[in-house]
Scaffold this motif. Structure first.
Motif: not given
Length: 346
Positions: A291-309
């Motif tokens: 398309v005429e105006a290609p998209v740039r993106l970022t993302a936010s990430f959250g992590i949790a772990v079994f069984p520690a959390d």
């Protein structure tokens, strides 16, 4: 019991099985059992056709060693079986197999068997061939064609119905747990799979990390390009993230512009390293390049772990979600680990 009654009983048994189970292997085993009971020969094989490549592979073999046929695939059109799969027409060859141009000796060389005569019928449904049944080294081919070929064709048709039913059922099952735009598994699948992964981690004494992922400022993409192209962006993002993962990791389209990443066997450090690699890949990507105006993106990430959390599925997802919102409230385009959040707050 005479042959006609035997054949009728065999067809009735297979027909009954078709209406009572979707376990295709059980039905194919029953079919080949009936074929070997009804038809006097040295071996009997059922080969299934790959939907994409057209290759044939041995699903059931009676009279040959199964280990000899593991991994053996016939190319499109290879041998009598390949010819029948391509043409959709049965072939009956008496003592002229070796001199037939369509015959391939490759399977004989692998198994040490000597093919002298062969009857091969297609497993066909709505003009599509799903496989073939071969009967090898039958006695008196002309008598065979008159006496056995009709029931062999009926049983082959039953086999085709069984395979088609199983494939349709699998497609429907997959549609129920797959996101239609990205092709990734959906939230319904997530909750079933996560339960089993936690059970495995608990039994094996290993960790299981989960990451919530939310595309930053995605509303602006939809406002600019519309919902349809927005869905395409999410599909492209899904492919970029998937390219960073190992076969054991599982990326799921959760809803809206959110994803969940499950990482069996990974603790906090390993999960954080992988998720940061995914974050950098998302940031580096260019989406809707046509398309005429290609998209740039970022993302936010959250992590949790079994069984520690967390000790349960609900808590694991909830704490990964909390960590993700912490990332959204800070700089965005970052990774937050729930354990680090908890330590900061104490």
């Amino acid at each position: 019991m005479n042959y006609e009654n035997q054949a009728l009983r065999a067809c009735l048994e297979v027909g009954k099985a078709l209406t009572s189970t979707l376990e295709v292997r059980d039905i194919l085993d029953l079919i080949m059992s009936k074929v070997s009971e009804l038809i006097d020969a040295e071996n009997w094989s059922l080969l299934l056709r790959d939907e994409h490549t057209g290759e044939l592979s041995f699903e059931i073999a009676v009279g040959l060693r199964k280990e000899d046929l593991v991994g053996v695939r016939l190319q499109r059109g290879e041998g009598i079986a390949g010819h029948v799969a391509e043409s959709g027409e049965a072939v009956f060859l008496g003592e002229l197999v070796g001199g037939n141009l369509q015959f391939s000796e490759r399977v004989d060389r692998i198994t040490g068997f000597e093919t002298k005569s062969i009857a091969c019928v297609p497993m066909k449904i709505r003009d599509r061939v799903l496989g073939v049944i071969e009967v090898v080294n039958v006695r008196e081919m002309e008598a065979f064609r008159e006496k056995y070929a009709p029931v062999l064709s009926i049983l082959a048709d039953y086999g085709a119905i069984a395979v088609e039913n199983a494939r349709l059922f699998e497609r429907i099952r997959r549609m129920a747990v797959t996101d239609e735009y990205t092709g990734l598994f959906n939230a319904r699948y997530l909750h079933d799979k996560l339960e089993s992964l936690i059970g495995e981690a608990r039994l094996q004494g290993t960790s299981l990390a989960a990451a919530f992922i939310d595309m930053d400022n995605f509303k602006s993409v939809v406002d600019t390009h519309g919902h349809l192209l927005g869905s395409r962006v999410l599909s492209e993002v899904g492919r970029v993230m998937s390219s960073c993962l190992s076969p054991s990791d599982l990326l799921i389209k959760y809803g809206g512009n959110e994803f969940v990443l499950l990482m069996p066997g990974r603790g906090r450090r390993e999960a954080a390293a992988l998720v940061d690699a995914v974050r950098r890949a998302v940031r580096a990507g260019t989406y809707l390049e046509s398309v005429e105006a290609p998209v740039r993106l970022t993302a936010s990430f959250g992590i949790a772990v079994f069984p520690a959390d967390a000790g349960t599925k609900r808590d694991l997802l909830s704490r990964a979600d909390q960590a993700m919102y912490r990332a959204k409230r800070s700089s965005k385009d970052c990774v937050v680990v729930y354990g680090d959040v908890k330590e900061e707050s104490t």
